[in-house]
Design a protein around this motif. Structure first.
Motif, short mmCIF file in Angstrom:
data_model
loop_
_atom_site.label_atom_id
_atom_site.label_comp_id
_atom_site.label_asym_id
_atom_site.label_seq_id
_atom_site.Cartn_x
_atom_site.Cartn_y
_atom_site.Cartn_z
N LEU A 63 0.81 -1.22 0.00
CA LEU A 63 0.00 0.00 0.00
C LEU A 63 0.84 1.27 0.00
N ASP A 64 2.10 1.14 0.35
CA ASP A 64 2.99 2.31 0.35
C ASP A 64 3.49 2.65 -1.05
N THR A 65 3.20 1.82 -2.04
CA THR A 65 3.69 2.06 -3.39
C THR A 65 2.63 2.64 -4.32
N LEU A 66 1.43 2.92 -3.81
CA LEU A 66 0.38 3.48 -4.65
C LEU A 66 0.78 4.88 -5.13
N GLU A 67 0.26 5.26 -6.29
CA GLU A 67 0.59 6.54 -6.90
C GLU A 67 -0.35 7.64 -6.42
N PRO A 68 0.14 8.89 -6.30
CA PRO A 68 -0.74 10.00 -5.90
C PRO A 68 -1.95 10.10 -6.81
N HIS A 69 -3.10 10.35 -6.22
CA HIS A 69 -4.34 10.48 -6.98
C HIS A 69 -4.73 11.95 -7.09
N ASP A 70 -5.07 12.35 -8.28
CA ASP A 70 -5.48 13.74 -8.53
C ASP A 70 -6.96 13.76 -8.90
N GLY A 71 -7.71 14.62 -8.23
CA GLY A 71 -9.13 14.74 -8.52
C GLY A 71 -9.98 14.35 -7.33
N PRO A 72 -11.22 14.84 -7.29
CA PRO A 72 -12.08 14.57 -6.14
C PRO A 72 -12.67 13.17 -6.16
N LEU A 73 -12.93 12.66 -4.98
CA LEU A 73 -13.68 11.43 -4.80
C LEU A 73 -14.91 11.77 -3.95
N TRP A 74 -16.07 11.33 -4.41
CA TRP A 74 -17.33 11.55 -3.70
C TRP A 74 -17.85 10.19 -3.26
N LEU A 75 -17.86 9.95 -1.97
CA LEU A 75 -18.22 8.65 -1.41
C LEU A 75 -19.58 8.78 -0.72
N VAL A 76 -20.59 8.16 -1.30
CA VAL A 76 -21.96 8.26 -0.79
C VAL A 76 -22.36 6.93 -0.16
N CYS A 77 -22.76 6.96 1.09
CA CYS A 77 -23.13 5.75 1.81
C CYS A 77 -24.46 5.21 1.26
N THR A 78 -24.47 3.94 0.81
CA THR A 78 -25.66 3.37 0.17
C THR A 78 -25.96 1.94 0.59
N ASN A 79 -25.33 1.43 1.64
CA ASN A 79 -25.49 0.02 1.98
C ASN A 79 -26.84 -0.24 2.65
N GLY A 80 -27.82 -0.65 1.85
CA GLY A 80 -29.16 -0.88 2.37
C GLY A 80 -29.25 -2.05 3.33
N LYS A 81 -28.33 -3.01 3.24
CA LYS A 81 -28.35 -4.13 4.19
C LYS A 81 -27.96 -3.66 5.58
N ARG A 82 -27.25 -2.56 5.65
CA ARG A 82 -26.84 -1.99 6.93
C ARG A 82 -27.93 -1.06 7.46
N ASP A 83 -28.49 -0.24 6.56
CA ASP A 83 -29.55 0.69 6.97
C ASP A 83 -30.34 1.10 5.73
N ARG A 84 -31.65 0.97 5.80
CA ARG A 84 -32.47 1.23 4.61
C ARG A 84 -32.43 2.70 4.19
N CYS A 85 -32.21 3.63 5.14
CA CYS A 85 -32.15 5.04 4.77
C CYS A 85 -30.96 5.32 3.85
N CYS A 86 -29.85 4.60 4.08
CA CYS A 86 -28.68 4.80 3.24
C CYS A 86 -28.99 4.45 1.79
N ALA A 87 -29.73 3.36 1.59
CA ALA A 87 -30.07 2.95 0.23
C ALA A 87 -31.11 3.88 -0.38
N GLU A 88 -32.18 4.13 0.36
CA GLU A 88 -33.29 4.90 -0.18
C GLU A 88 -32.91 6.34 -0.49
N MET A 89 -32.06 6.91 0.35
CA MET A 89 -31.72 8.32 0.19
C MET A 89 -30.35 8.52 -0.45
N GLY A 90 -29.43 7.56 -0.25
CA GLY A 90 -28.09 7.71 -0.78
C GLY A 90 -27.98 7.42 -2.27
N ARG A 91 -28.70 6.43 -2.75
CA ARG A 91 -28.53 6.04 -4.15
C ARG A 91 -28.96 7.13 -5.12
N PRO A 92 -30.08 7.82 -4.90
CA PRO A 92 -30.41 8.92 -5.82
C PRO A 92 -29.36 10.03 -5.83
#
Length: 251
Positions: A105-134
């Protein structure tokens, strides 16, 4: 209480989101298309040896997937390490998931640009799926290469919730109609206070201090943690837990 929605209950109660961003300082994002179980690291379609390897790592592992269900080419991997003003992000695209077993993991290359991580795991919580996926779908139209569905962000009751990298800015109560405009602010260095949970990678109290100052508060004010109401925090179980709120001492 099969119709209970934790996000609606939290919004109705006007529960503060300040200081609730993830506090982990070392993150690993691994592309795992297809469905996830409640414990996404253990229950996904990656090979058994890879899942066991990820579970053994001494950092926070997130499963990620494309909002449109597509995959590849290759397996995307990102490592994010907390720094003073957010995270340092490095990346790799592996030929196959099994390459994770020998990946340094120390050899990975620098990443340029934004990452948008939206929580959507409905098996964990239905609100995450219902509201996160759209929300994830809307953002993917604007940032197709940088938008991922993810899990483990916590704060299900603040869905739709999102963590941005490299800034670490973590948002809650996003709607599809406002998600792009709000994230555009983050992309140019802003921190939209109406949706702010905190900056990930820091303790909750530090997150709260930053937001207090950004909202116009005196940097010299002492921000303290106080017990909040005991409440049900997830659609996924009916347990009640204590919450924490942040206030200015003597305020």
């Amino acid at each position: 209480m099969t119709d209970f929605r934790c996000a609606l209950a939290s919004l109705t109660d006007d529960e503060p989101m300040v200081g609730t961003a993830p506090t982990d300082t070392e993150l690993l994002l691994v592309e795992a298309p297809g469905p996830w179980g409640r414990d996404a690291v253990a229950d996904n379609r990656l090979p058994d040896a890879v899942r066991a390897h990820l579970a053994s790592l001494d950092l926070k592992v997130f499963m990620v997937r494309r909002p449109d269900g597509s995959a590849g080419p290759g397996t995307h991997v990102y490592r994010a390490s907390a720094i003073a003003d957010g995270f340092s992000v490095r990346a790799a695209v592996l030929d196959r998931p099994d390459d994770l077993l020998a990946l340094d993991l120390d050899t990975l290359e620098p990443h340029d640009g934004p990452l948008w991580l939206v929580c959507t795991n409905g098996k964990r919580d239905r609100c995450c799926a219902e509201m996160g996926r759209p929300v994830a779908g809307m953002l993917a139209g604007r940032w197709p290469g940088g938008t991922w569905e993810t899990t483990h962000l916590g704060g299900h009751r603040f869905s739709a919730t999102l963590m941005a990298l490299p800034s670490g800015v973590t948002l809650g109560r996003l709607e599809p109609t406002d998600a792009i405009a709000v994230c555009e602010q983050v992309a140019v260095g802003g921190f939209p206070l109406g949706w702010a949970r905190g900056r990930a990678g820091r303790p909750g109290i530090d997150q709260a201090r930053e937001l207090h100052v950004l909202a116009g508060g005196d940097p010299a004010d002492e921000v303290v943690a106080v017990p909040g109401p005991v409440r049900r925090q997830s659609c996924g179980d009916d347990k009640v837990k204590g919450t924490t709120r942040y206030e200015v001492a003597g305020g």
